[in-house]
Design a protein around this motif. Structure first.
Motif, PDB file in Angstrom:
ATOM      1  N   PRO A 214       0.123 122.058  -7.709  1.00 21.87           N
ATOM      2  CA  PRO A 214      -0.048 120.757  -7.081  1.00 21.87           C
ATOM      3  C   PRO A 214      -0.024 120.842  -5.558  1.00 21.87           C
ATOM      4  O   PRO A 214       0.661 121.683  -4.994  1.00 21.87           O
ATOM      5  CB  PRO A 214       1.144 119.956  -7.602  1.00 21.87           C
ATOM      6  CG  PRO A 214       2.195 120.988  -7.871  1.00 21.87           C
ATOM      7  CD  PRO A 214       1.455 122.210  -8.327  1.00 21.87           C
ATOM      8  N   TYR A 215      -0.781 119.973  -4.924  1.00 20.34           N
ATOM      9  CA  TYR A 215      -0.808 119.879  -3.467  1.00 20.34           C
ATOM     10  C   TYR A 215      -0.642 118.421  -3.072  1.00 20.34           C
ATOM     11  O   TYR A 215      -1.320 117.532  -3.607  1.00 20.34           O
ATOM     12  CB  TYR A 215      -2.114 120.404  -2.876  1.00 20.34           C
ATOM     13  CG  TYR A 215      -2.252 119.996  -1.418  1.00 20.34           C
ATOM     14  CD1 TYR A 215      -1.652 120.757  -0.426  1.00 20.34           C
ATOM     15  CD2 TYR A 215      -2.901 118.817  -1.061  1.00 20.34           C
ATOM     16  CE1 TYR A 215      -1.715 120.359   0.907  1.00 20.34           C
ATOM     17  CE2 TYR A 215      -2.962 118.409   0.270  1.00 20.34           C
ATOM     18  CZ  TYR A 215      -2.363 119.189   1.240  1.00 20.34           C
ATOM     19  OH  TYR A 215      -2.401 118.777   2.548  1.00 20.34           O
ATOM     20  N   LEU A 216       0.235 118.169  -2.094  1.00 20.35           N
ATOM     21  CA  LEU A 216       0.423 116.839  -1.539  1.00 20.35           C
ATOM     22  C   LEU A 216       0.627 116.946  -0.032  1.00 20.35           C
ATOM     23  O   LEU A 216       1.225 117.900   0.454  1.00 20.35           O
ATOM     24  CB  LEU A 216       1.648 116.143  -2.147  1.00 20.35           C
ATOM     25  CG  LEU A 216       1.649 115.885  -3.659  1.00 20.35           C
ATOM     26  CD1 LEU A 216       2.998 115.333  -4.087  1.00 20.35           C
ATOM     27  CD2 LEU A 216       0.531 114.930  -4.040  1.00 20.35           C
ATOM     28  N   ASN A 217       0.135 115.956   0.677  1.00 19.07           N
ATOM     29  CA  ASN A 217       0.395 115.814   2.103  1.00 19.07           C
ATOM     30  C   ASN A 217       1.171 114.520   2.290  1.00 19.07           C
ATOM     31  O   ASN A 217       0.692 113.440   1.923  1.00 19.07           O
ATOM     32  CB  ASN A 217      -0.925 115.775   2.873  1.00 19.07           C
ATOM     33  CG  ASN A 217      -0.754 115.338   4.318  1.00 19.07           C
ATOM     34  OD1 ASN A 217       0.346 115.351   4.859  1.00 19.07           O
ATOM     35  ND2 ASN A 217      -1.851 114.934   4.939  1.00 19.07           N
ATOM     36  N   ILE A 218       2.364 114.602   2.857  1.00 15.32           N
ATOM     37  CA  ILE A 218       3.193 113.421   3.071  1.00 15.32           C
ATOM     38  C   ILE A 218       3.076 112.999   4.530  1.00 15.32           C
ATOM     39  O   ILE A 218       3.499 113.729   5.431  1.00 15.32           O
ATOM     40  CB  ILE A 218       4.661 113.692   2.704  1.00 15.32           C
ATOM     41  CG1 ILE A 218       4.761 114.124   1.235  1.00 15.32           C
ATOM     42  CG2 ILE A 218       5.507 112.449   2.956  1.00 15.32           C
ATOM     43  CD1 ILE A 218       6.158 114.502   0.796  1.00 15.32           C
ATOM     44  N   GLU A 219       2.492 111.829   4.741  1.00 20.10           N
ATOM     45  CA  GLU A 219       2.231 111.299   6.082  1.00 20.10           C
ATOM     46  C   GLU A 219       3.127 110.098   6.364  1.00 20.10           C
ATOM     47  O   GLU A 219       3.268 109.211   5.519  1.00 20.10           O
ATOM     48  CB  GLU A 219       0.777 110.831   6.198  1.00 20.10           C
ATOM     49  CG  GLU A 219      -0.247 111.945   6.250  1.00 20.10           C
ATOM     50  CD  GLU A 219      -0.618 112.341   7.659  1.00 20.10           C
ATOM     51  OE1 GLU A 219       0.000 111.817   8.617  1.00 20.10           O
ATOM     52  OE2 GLU A 219      -1.530 113.173   7.803  1.00 20.10           O
TER      53      GLU A 219
END
Length: 241
Positions: A214-219
């Motif tokens: 899984p890949y996530l970017n938390i902005e």
């Protein structure tokens, strides 16, 4: 000061190299007591992301990789989060390729999540704001999934999780399930669609095009490490961590 201190065991290394006409320095910090996700911080001017990385390494373990550019967002004229190419996509000539990607992603443990940590200016430039990321402005290649019943900073349009899918905008079952879990907890989610001919060479697109999951970017908005940590905890629970 970008130095990261990890209690319970840490290994710190630094890789300096030249590629794409630029000198690069990538710092790697490992929680040697606990394996876990790969935390990626491409921008050296986002201190709140560093604070979140300290928290993440201590609570969830894993490894953090940070691009060092003297406190600037870019390395010369190159945005480090627009430099994920390695010959697999059409990127701006002169940006880093295989060695940069290896330095940023080579420490990932097999099947471990890759979590990027970013902050941004509030709002969207030209729309009563100065930032470039908002759940209210998903862009032509993005689809917005607003969180349900969020309150406080979690409800801000500047607070969101970004992920990407390759090929077509339809969500596969795994991505749809993750989006549902996050939005149910009040987290805004933006899903981008990319392809080799349309990539912006961000890590989000690179991950989708190369099967990194899984890949996530938390902005979050600049300085809001508290909200970033809150989203991080919700995301890790959704990933079964």
């Amino acid at each position: 000061d970008r130095a990261i201190q990890v209690h319970g065991g840490a290994g710190v290394s630094q890789d300096t190299f030249r590629e794409g006409g630029r000198d690069w320095t990538v710092q790697t910090v490992r929680n040697t007591a606990r394996p876990g996700p790969l935390w990626v911080l491409p921008h050296d001017n986002e201190q709140a992301a560093v604070e979140t990385a300290v928290y993440a390494l201590a609570r969830y373990g894993g490894t953090a990789v940070l691009v060092e550019t003297g406190g600037r967002r870019t390395n010369g004229t190159t945005d480090p989060n627009r430099a994920f190419d390695a010959g697999r996509s059409r990127c701006t000539p002169g940006v880093p390729a295989s060695r940069y990607v290896a330095a940023m992603l080579g420490s990932r443990s097999r099947h471990a999540p890759v979590i990027a940590l970013h902050t941004n200016a509030p709002g969207v430039a030209g729309r009563r704001g100065s930032g470039s990321v908002s759940i209210r402005a998903p862009g032509n290649a993005g689809k917005a999934f607003p969180g349900s019943g969020a309150s406080g900073r979690l409800a801000s349009s500047d607070s969101l999780v970004i992920t990407a899918v390759a090929g077509r905008p339809d969500l596969d079952a795994r991505t749809a399930s993750l989006v549902a879990d996050l939005t149910r907890e009040g987290v805004n989610v933006l899903v981008e669609t990319t392809s080799p001919s349309k990539t912006d060479c961000s890590l989000s697109h690179y991950a989708a095009l190369n099967g990194i999951r899984p890949y996530l970017n938390i902005e979050v908005v600049d300085g809001d490490s508290e909200t970033q940590r809150r989203i991080l905890d919700i995301a890790m629970a959704a990933l079964g961590r």
